[in-house]
Structures are given as structure tokens and as C-alpha cells.
Design an enzyme around this catalytic site. Structure first.
Site, PDB file in Angstrom:
ATOM      1  N   HIS A 146       1.165  -0.909  -0.163  1.00 25.32           N
ATOM      2  CA  HIS A 146       0.062  -0.048   0.329  1.00 25.32           C
ATOM      3  C   HIS A 146       0.690   1.469   0.166  1.00 25.32           C
ATOM      4  O   HIS A 146       1.950   1.010   0.435  1.00 25.32           O
ATOM      5  CB  HIS A 146      -0.530  -0.194   1.284  1.00 25.32           C
ATOM      6  CG  HIS A 146      -0.016   0.356   2.576  1.00 25.32           C
ATOM      7  ND1 HIS A 146       0.131   1.037   2.944  1.00 25.32           N
ATOM      8  CD2 HIS A 146      -0.023  -1.056   3.319  1.00 25.32           C
ATOM      9  CE1 HIS A 146       0.837   1.217   4.627  1.00 25.32           C
ATOM     10  NE2 HIS A 146       0.536  -0.571   4.491  1.00 25.32           N
ATOM     11  N   CYS A 181       2.577  -5.222   6.521  1.00 24.51           N
ATOM     12  CA  CYS A 181       2.639  -5.487   4.884  1.00 24.51           C
ATOM     13  C   CYS A 181       4.092  -4.417   4.585  1.00 24.51           C
ATOM     14  O   CYS A 181       5.161  -4.578   5.098  1.00 24.51           O
ATOM     15  CB  CYS A 181       1.619  -4.000   5.272  1.00 24.51           C
ATOM     16  SG  CYS A 181       0.328  -3.877   5.095  1.00 24.51           S
TER      17      CYS A 181
END
Length: 396
Positions: free
Chosen positions: A325, A343
Site C-alpha cells: 500500500h 505490510c
């Protein structure tokens, strides 16, 4: 019963008109000419009909096909009538050897099937079957697919069938699900849980492959008194091979399209204590405007280590909360060190570029992160299982 044609009288002769005598003999054991028995028997056979369900059958599953097959003949007429006397259309094969209705019957109804065929002996044969479907299922089970009709997917795309309840008869569910590919692709089913069935190819899909999926579960018994609620189907196409190779040691992600590198991007992975699992992920979904919430994996936002952060671009890689992201707050660390909660952080521009390029089913491989191996059951991470393990039967 087979009927055979014989020459009457062992000593029979054929006398032609105008005093011509043809080939008679009166010697014992002489060579009287008989018609070939196999040809005569073949020509004389009556039609034999096989009708399913049989007459008088009760509690017939509405989703099971109604069929007629004929041996030694050709079907000339088949009629299936519902309780109102209306004909239910079926499909007759081009050679007239079979007929089938597979669109699904109603529950608790009586049907009458009449089939007419003409045999090799030229005689007509008729068979009638009256049967009743199961009155009311104790329970119905629905199924959802992880694909949309007309979608283009990546080379790592697994075909996932998620039932809304435990399936007692796994074999019945597998029989109801059809996967057809062009070109033909070797693959196999595997149950990842009592309610999730996955089909994947032995190797990554070949770009351009056409895939047709038909989960024809309506009215089929799935065990334990449960029946399928409705069918689901989709046709999809495999697009370019897009894969990301993310290295937690170099803090770089290389992007390859059909084997050629098109970009290398600085990244930041999970920091110590929140390391990113190592392995090959499969892109699951894409989101524009998404709130990253630690509460989704059991860490409330208002507790130590918790967070609730809005990001502009996010692509899910696992059920456990691994995404790649946009992370403008960590741009200074991207390409240098791992600072995320697990992440893969990218700049906003790089995240948008990659999301625009990628699609469901693309491959994302993480290495040198210091994390544990990715679990094959975490999201669509089916490539974590080698083929030998994938095809090892699971137990109920």
C-alpha cells in the site's frame, strides 16, 4: 433375446426358373450357404432404453440430470412433463443415442418421462417413467466464487468455491463443480476447510488461457440432508504474467511482466516483531481509499501496537492483513530499512503505478524479510504448497 436367421433345411437347394440349377449338393455335410449370423443378429436387435430416474423413484434430487440412453436404435421422441402437464425441454444428441435434461427440477413434484425409440429391427419401443423429487430439503447451501464473469486474472489465480456451510459430502460437491480450460490445463481440487474447495493448476497459468467455471450445485445432495441452493458460473481469461519480487534485505521490489523487468521500487517491510511472512502471495483485491485497521487481526487501535490509518491505495495479499500500500509517512525509510507492521510500504506514486498494472491472481513473492513462512491457508497463497502436497488427499 437375440434372434438368429437360419437356412431352413440342411439339404436345401435353390432352383432357378427356366430349368437353371444353381450350386446344389446332396452330399452329407455339404456346403449349404447360411447368412452370416452376426449380421442377421445385428439387424434384428430391438432398441433397449435406459431411463434415469427409474419409474416409481421417490426423493429424487432435483439437481440430478434426467436422462435417456438407447442401445441398438435411435430416439425419435422424448417428453418430460411437469405436474401441470407442460413439457420440460431437454437436449437430444445429434445421433439420437441420448437425451438429457440438466437444468434442475422443482422440489416436491411428480414428473413423467416418456421415451420412444426405433430399434435396428425397425420396431418402435416406448418407455415411461414417473418419479417424484424430494419434498423439502432440511437445509440449503450456497456457494460463492472468487471471480467475476468476464474478468481478466493473473497467472497465479486459484479458483475458489466457498460454501456458506460445512459440506458433508465432499465428493458430491466436487462432482457438481466443473472447470474447463482452453488450452487444456492440468490441475486438481483441494479442500482447504470443511467449506472451501479450491482448484489450481499444477503450474502457473499460461497467459491467454480461457477458463470456464460452473458450480452447478442447485438441487444436488451435498450430504447430511443439505442440498445446493443455486448455481454459480463464470468465464475468465488469464492475462499477462505480472509478478513482484520483494526483497527485505535490499529493500527493493522488482516488477516483471512476462519475464521482463519493467521497474524496481524502494520498499519497507515489517519491522522486528512484525516481520512480513516469507513466500509467494497471490493478489486478492484492490482498494482505492482504504483504512488499515489492526483490529481486523486482533489488535485494537487504542492498544499498544495498534493503529487505524487511512491509505490512498491498498492491495490485499493475505487474510491476515498483509497488503502492499501507499505509505507516504515511511518514504524516508523505503529502500533503507523495514519499519512497517508487516505490510509492504511504497510511495504513493509507486503504489498507484503498481495497482494500475496488477490484477487479481498476480504473484507477489517476499524474500529475506526475517519472517516465518507464509501459511498456504492465508488468503490465496496456494503456491506455498508443492504439487505433491496439493494432490495429497485431505480428510473430512
Amino acid at each position: 433375446m437375440m434372434r438368429r436367421s437360419v437356412v431352413a433345411g440342411r439339404w436345401a437347394c435353390l432352383v432357378l426358373a427356366a430349368g437353371l440349377l444353381a450350386g446344389c449338393t446332396t452330399e452329407p455335410g455339404g456346403g449349404g450357404q447360411e447368412a452370416p449370423a452376426s449380421q442377421s443378429a445385428e439387424a434384428a436387435r430391438p432398441a433397449s432404453l435406459a431411463v434415469v430416474p427409474s419409474s416409481g423413484a421417490a426423493d429424487v434430487a432435483p439437481g440430478e440430470p434426467v436422462s435417456v440412453k438407447v442401445a441398438d436404435g435411435r430416439l425419435t421422441e422424448v417428453t418430460l412433463r411437469n405436474p401441470e402437464g407442460e413439457a420440460v425441454p431437454g437436449a437430444l444428441s445429434a445421433d439420437g443415442s441420448s437425451w438429457e435434461f440438466a437444468d434442475g427440477l422443482g422440489y416436491g413434484k411428480q414428473y413423467t418421462l416418456t421415451a420412444v425409440a426405433v430399434g435396428a429391427d425397425g420396431k418402435q419401443v416406448t418407455s415411461t417413467s414417473t418419479f417424484t423429487t424430494v419434498a423439502k430439503p432440511r437445509k440449503t447451501i450456497s456457494v460463492s466464487l472468487n471471480m467475476q464473469d468476464g474478468e481478466t486474472v493473473g497467472v497465479g489465480m486459484p479458483l475458489i468455491f466457498t460454501f456458506n456451510s460445512k459440506v458433508a459430502d465432499r465428493a458430491a460437491a466436487e462432482r457438481a463443480v466443473k472447470v474447463v480450460t482452453e488450452p487444456v490445463t492440468e490441475g486438481a481440487f483441494r479442500w482447504m476447510s470443511d467449506s472451501q474447495l479450491i482448484w489450481r493448476p499444477k503450474d502457473y497459468w499460461v497467459p491467454g488461457t480461457k477458463i470456464s467455471v460452473d458450480a452447478a450445485i442447485y438441487g444436488k445432495s451435498l450430504g447430511g440432508g443439505a442440498y445446493g441452493l443455486e448455481d454459480r458460473a463464470a468465464k475468465i481469461t488469464v492475462g499477462d504474467r505480472v509478478e513482484v519480487l520483494a526483497d527485505g534485505g535490499s529493500h527493493q521490489a522488482r516488477v516483471l511482466v512476462n519475464g521482463a523487468e519493467v521497474r524496481s521500487m524502494p520498499i519497507s517491510m515489517g519491522k522486528p516483531g512484525n516481520t512480513t511472512p516469507v513466500g509467494t502471495y497471490t493478489v486478492m483485491s484492490e482498494h482505492v481509499g482504504y483504512t488499515m485497521d489492526s483490529g481486523t487481526y486482533g489488535v485494537p487501535a487504542d492498544t499498544p501496537g495498534g493503529y487505524r490509518t487511512f491509505v490512498q491505495y491498498a492491495v490485499r495479499l493475505s487474510n491476515s492483513g498483509i497488503f502492499y500500500h501507499s505509505a507516504p509517512w515511511s518514504v524516508g525509510s523505503q529502500g533503507r530499512r523495514n519499519v512497517s507492521h508487516g505490510c509492504i510500504n511504497l510511495s504513493t506514486d509507486n503504489a498507484k503505478w503498481l495497482m494500475d498494472l496488477s490484477k487479481k491472481g498476480d504473484l507477489f513473492t517476499v524474500s529475506n524479510s526475517g519472517g516465518q513462512p507464509l501459511e498456504p491457508t492465508d488468503g490465496w497463497s496456494v503456491w506455498q504448497l508443492p504439487w505433491s502436497a496439493w494432490t495429497t488427499p485431505t480428510t473430512s
